[in-house]
Scaffold this active site. Structure first.
Site, PDB file in Angstrom:
ATOM      1  N   THR A   1     -33.599  54.448 -61.429  1.00 24.21           N
ATOM      2  CA  THR A   1     -32.894  53.397 -62.163  1.00 24.21           C
ATOM      3  C   THR A   1     -31.587  53.958 -62.695  1.00 24.21           C
ATOM      4  O   THR A   1     -31.463  55.161 -62.928  1.00 24.21           O
ATOM      5  CB  THR A   1     -33.720  52.864 -63.356  1.00 24.21           C
ATOM      6  OG1 THR A   1     -33.929  53.931 -64.280  1.00 24.21           O
ATOM      7  CG2 THR A   1     -35.053  52.298 -62.904  1.00 24.21           C
ATOM      8  N   CYS A   2     -30.642  53.093 -62.897  1.00 22.82           N
ATOM      9  CA  CYS A   2     -29.333  53.534 -63.394  1.00 22.82           C
ATOM     10  C   CYS A   2     -29.371  53.940 -64.868  1.00 22.82           C
ATOM     11  O   CYS A   2     -28.459  54.606 -65.336  1.00 22.82           O
ATOM     12  CB  CYS A   2     -28.308  52.427 -63.182  1.00 22.82           C
ATOM     13  SG  CYS A   2     -28.007  52.113 -61.432  1.00 22.82           S
ATOM     14  N   VAL A   3     -30.413  53.556 -65.598  1.00 23.55           N
ATOM     15  CA  VAL A   3     -30.488  53.901 -67.021  1.00 23.55           C
ATOM     16  C   VAL A   3     -31.293  55.170 -67.259  1.00 23.55           C
ATOM     17  O   VAL A   3     -31.431  55.608 -68.391  1.00 23.55           O
ATOM     18  CB  VAL A   3     -31.094  52.743 -67.854  1.00 23.55           C
ATOM     19  CG1 VAL A   3     -30.201  51.521 -67.801  1.00 23.55           C
ATOM     20  CG2 VAL A   3     -32.508  52.427 -67.413  1.00 23.55           C
ATOM     21  N   SER A   4     -31.817  55.770 -66.204  1.00 18.34           N
ATOM     22  CA  SER A   4     -32.619  56.980 -66.355  1.00 18.34           C
ATOM     23  C   SER A   4     -31.719  58.164 -66.707  1.00 18.34           C
ATOM     24  O   SER A   4     -30.644  58.336 -66.134  1.00 18.34           O
ATOM     25  CB  SER A   4     -33.371  57.270 -65.051  1.00 18.34           C
ATOM     26  OG  SER A   4     -34.142  58.424 -65.184  1.00 18.34           O
TER      27      SER A   4
END
Length: 133
Positions: free
Chosen positions: A22-25
């Site tokens: 995910t891009c928020v990881s």
């Protein structure tokens, strides 16, 4: 639960959401040395709590492609090689031996003090590998 338990549960749940794809990881954690032991212990406990003692048999998502799985395994192997040559890096859980390329499975892996010149620290990880500095 104490504050470190809550912190680690939140960090691990976000890191392993969709197996870190995910891009928020987050790509790494900065941890003060006075809290490192406690953080590492609680992070391993959080993985066990969420995915059991054998995450491979859990509902942990698999990596999207075989090629990406190979890239992630190579990130871990690079650190494992430097660890054998005397660096102060260590792998607390997971590691390349726990991964299965043909099943696109990468074990949740916690790496303490990876070499700063390692690919893991230069590129976006986009997988279930958590470096702690």
């Amino acid at each position: 639960p104490d504050a470190m338990d809550v912190v680690c549960n939140r960090i691990i749940s976000i890191k392993l959401m969709n197996c870190g794809q995910t891009c928020v990881s987050h790509d790494y954690i900065l941890c003060h040395e006075s809290k490192l032991s406690s953080f590492c212990n609680e992070a391993v406990i959080a993985i066990d709590r969420m995915y059991g003692s054998n995450p491979k048999t859990s509902e942990l998502t698999r990596i999207v492609t075989r090629k990406h799985t190979q890239r992630l395994i190579e990130l871990i192997e690079q650190v494992e090689r430097t660890t054998r040559t005397g660096e102060k890096s260590s792998i607390l859980c997971g590691g390349s031996k726990s991964c299965v390329l043909d099943e696109k499975y990468v074990a949740p892996t916690i790496v303490v003090n990876p070499p700063m010149d390692s690919t893991m620290m230069k590129d976006e990880i986009f997988g279930p590998i958590l470096p702690i500095l």
